[in-house]
Write a protein that holds these residues in place. Structure first.
Motif, PDB file in Angstrom:
ATOM      1  N   SER A 195       0.792  -1.235   0.000  1.00  0.00           N
ATOM      2  CA  SER A 195       0.000   0.000   0.000  1.00  0.00           C
ATOM      3  C   SER A 195       0.821   1.280   0.000  1.00  0.00           C
ATOM      4  CB  SER A 195      -0.949   0.011   1.202  1.00  0.00           C
ATOM      5  OG  SER A 195      -1.824  -1.090   1.163  1.00  0.00           O
ATOM      6  N   ASN A 277      -4.689  -7.868  -4.235  1.00  0.00           N
ATOM      7  CA  ASN A 277      -4.317  -6.609  -3.604  1.00  0.00           C
ATOM      8  C   ASN A 277      -3.057  -6.769  -2.757  1.00  0.00           C
ATOM      9  OD1 ASN A 277      -4.980  -3.760  -2.755  1.00  0.00           O
ATOM     10  ND2 ASN A 277      -5.045  -4.767  -0.756  1.00  0.00           N
ATOM     11  N   ALA A 280       0.260  -7.209  -4.965  1.00  0.00           N
ATOM     12  CA  ALA A 280       0.312  -6.268  -6.088  1.00  0.00           C
ATOM     13  C   ALA A 280       1.689  -6.212  -6.730  1.00  0.00           C
ATOM     14  CB  ALA A 280      -0.105  -4.880  -5.611  1.00  0.00           C
TER      15      ALA A 280
END
Length: 342
Positions: A195, A277, A280
Motif C-alpha cells: 500500500s 491486492n 500487487a
C-alpha cells in the motif's frame, strides 16, 4: 537503475504439503548453496511463530545452519522481531554468528510480532508496551555492538566491537521515518504489504539523516517473482503461491501445495481480490514479459537493491525461477550500464 544494483533472496523455510520441517531446512540450505553460485548477494530468513507450516521460528539458528553450509553469500535476518527479544540476547547471538562467519552476517530488525497477538503476548510475557519501546531497543542494541560500551555494567560478548550491518524492516511511513531518523538502511515489505511503497520510499530518501555507518540512504524492496520459460508454466506454478497467500487471507497457515490448473474452484471472488491486492508487487511470467513492469517498479521506488521471494512447491522449479531471475537482473543491469555511459 544503478548498473550495480544487487539482487538478494528472502526465504521463510515453508513446509511443503506432505513433508516436514526437516525437508524445509534441507531445501533452504540447498537453495542457499545454489543461489550463492548464481551471484545473489544475500539470503535472509524471517522470524515467525505459532505457524505450523513456517519453519523459521528461530532465525539465528537457521542463519547458523545456512552460513555453515556456504562460503561467501551474506546470511541475514529478514528479520528478527526485536520486541520479542532482549536486545542483549540478540547482540550475543548475532555476535556469535559474526565471530564464526566474519563479514557475512546481516541483522534485519522489525517491530511486528511475526505472529498473532495471543502468541505475541506469550513471547513477550505480557509486555506489549515493548512495541512502543522499539526505538529505544534499537539504541540499546547498537550500544552493545559499540566499542564504547567497554566500561558499561552490562556488555554483550562476543558482539562488542563487531561491525554487523543493521537494517530496519517495515511497510509504513512510520518505519520509513524511523529508518531515516536513525540513518539505517530500510527494507520495505512490498511483497505482501504494497500500500505505502511509493510514499515510504520517497519519505525515507527525503528525510534520511546520515550516520557514521550509513552516509547515504539505502533502500531495499522485497517482491514476489515466479519465472518460467512460458507464461502458462509460470501461472501454473504460481497457483501454489496463490494457495499459500489464500491461507493468509483466511487467517490460516497453509503449507505449499502442489500447483493446480485453475484457482477459481479454490477461492471466492472476494478472496481472489484480497490476494491480488496483497500481492500487487508480484512478477509472474517469463523474463521477457515481466521485465518492463519490474524496471518501472525499480525506478519508481529508487530501489538500491531488489530482494526476491519465490514460493513454489517443487524445489527444481524454484531453482529454475531463481536462475531466470539472475539472468533477467544481469540483462537489466547491462542495459542500465549502457544507458549510463556518456
Amino acid at each position: 537503475m544503478d548498473p550495480s544494483t544487487p539482487y538478494s533472496i528472502l526465504d521463510l523455510a515453508i513446509l511443503r504439503e506432505g513433508y516436514d520441517a526437516r525437508d524445509a531446512y534441507h531445501r533452504t540450505l540447498d537453495l542457499t548453496q545454489q543461489v550463492e553460485q548464481m551471484g545473489f548477494k544475500r539470503f535472509w530468513v524471517a522470524e515467525h511463530h505459532n505457524m505450523a507450516n513456517v519453519a523459521s521460528s528461530a532465525p539465528t539458528l537457521l542463519m547458523g545452519y545456512l552460513a555453515q553450509g556456504t562460503q561467501h553469500i551474506r546470511i541475514g535476518s529478514g528479520g528478527i522481531m526485536l520486541p520479542n527479544h532482549s536486545p542483549l540476547m540478540v547482540a550475543e547471538q548475532i555476535g556469535f554468528l559474526e565471530t564464526l562467519y566474519p563479514g557475512r552476517i546481516d541483522l534485519g530488525l522489525g517491530r511486528a510480532p511475526g505472529t498473532d497477538q495471543r502468541t505475541a503476548a506469550v513471547l513477550r510475557r505480557g509486555r506489549m508496551e515493548s512495541i512502543q519501546e522499539f526505538p529505544n531497543d534499537l539504541e540499546d542494541l547498537k550500544s552493545y555492538f559499540s566499542e564504547d560500551n567497554w566500561d558499561a555494567p552490562v556488555r554483550a560478548f562476543p558482539a562488542e566491537g563487531l561491525q554487523v550491518p543493521m537494517f530496519l524492516l517495515g511497510s509504513s511511513l512510520y518505519s520509513a521515518g524511523l529508518a531515516a531518523k536513525k540513518g539505517m538502511p530500510y527494507v520495505f515489505a512490498s511483497h505482501f504489504a504494497p500500500s505505502h511503497f511509493s510514499q515510504a520510499a520517497h519519505f525515507y530518501r527525503v528525510n534520511f539523516t546520515p550516520s557514521a555507518e550509513n552516509p547515504k540512504p539505502y533502500f531495499i524492496a522485497c517482491v514476489n517473482m515466479i519465472l518460467a520459460e512460458s507464461e502458462e508454466r509460470a501461472q501454473f506454478l504460481a497457483s501454489s503461491f496463490y494457495q499459500l497467500a489464500l491461507g493468509i487471507v483466511r487467517g490460516k497457515s497453509y503449507p505449499l501445495k502442489q500447483p493446480i490448473p485453475e484457482m477459481r474452484a479454490v477461492w471466492t471472488e472476494r478472496e481472489e481480490a484480497a490476494v491480488e491486492n496483497m500481492l500487487a508487487y508480484s512478477f509472474i511470467g517469463t523474463p521477457k514479459s515481466v521485465r518492463p513492469a519490474l524496471e518501472r517498479f525499480i525506478a519508481k521506488g529508487y530501489v538500491d537493491e531488489l530482494m526476491v521471494s519465490c514460493n513454489m512447491y517443487d524445489h527444481g522449479d524454484s531453482l529454475t525461477s531463481y536462475r531466470l531471475v539472475r539472468n533477467l537482473m544481469l540483462k537489466i543491469r547491462k542495459n542500465a550500464y549502457l544507458l549510463d555511459k556518456p
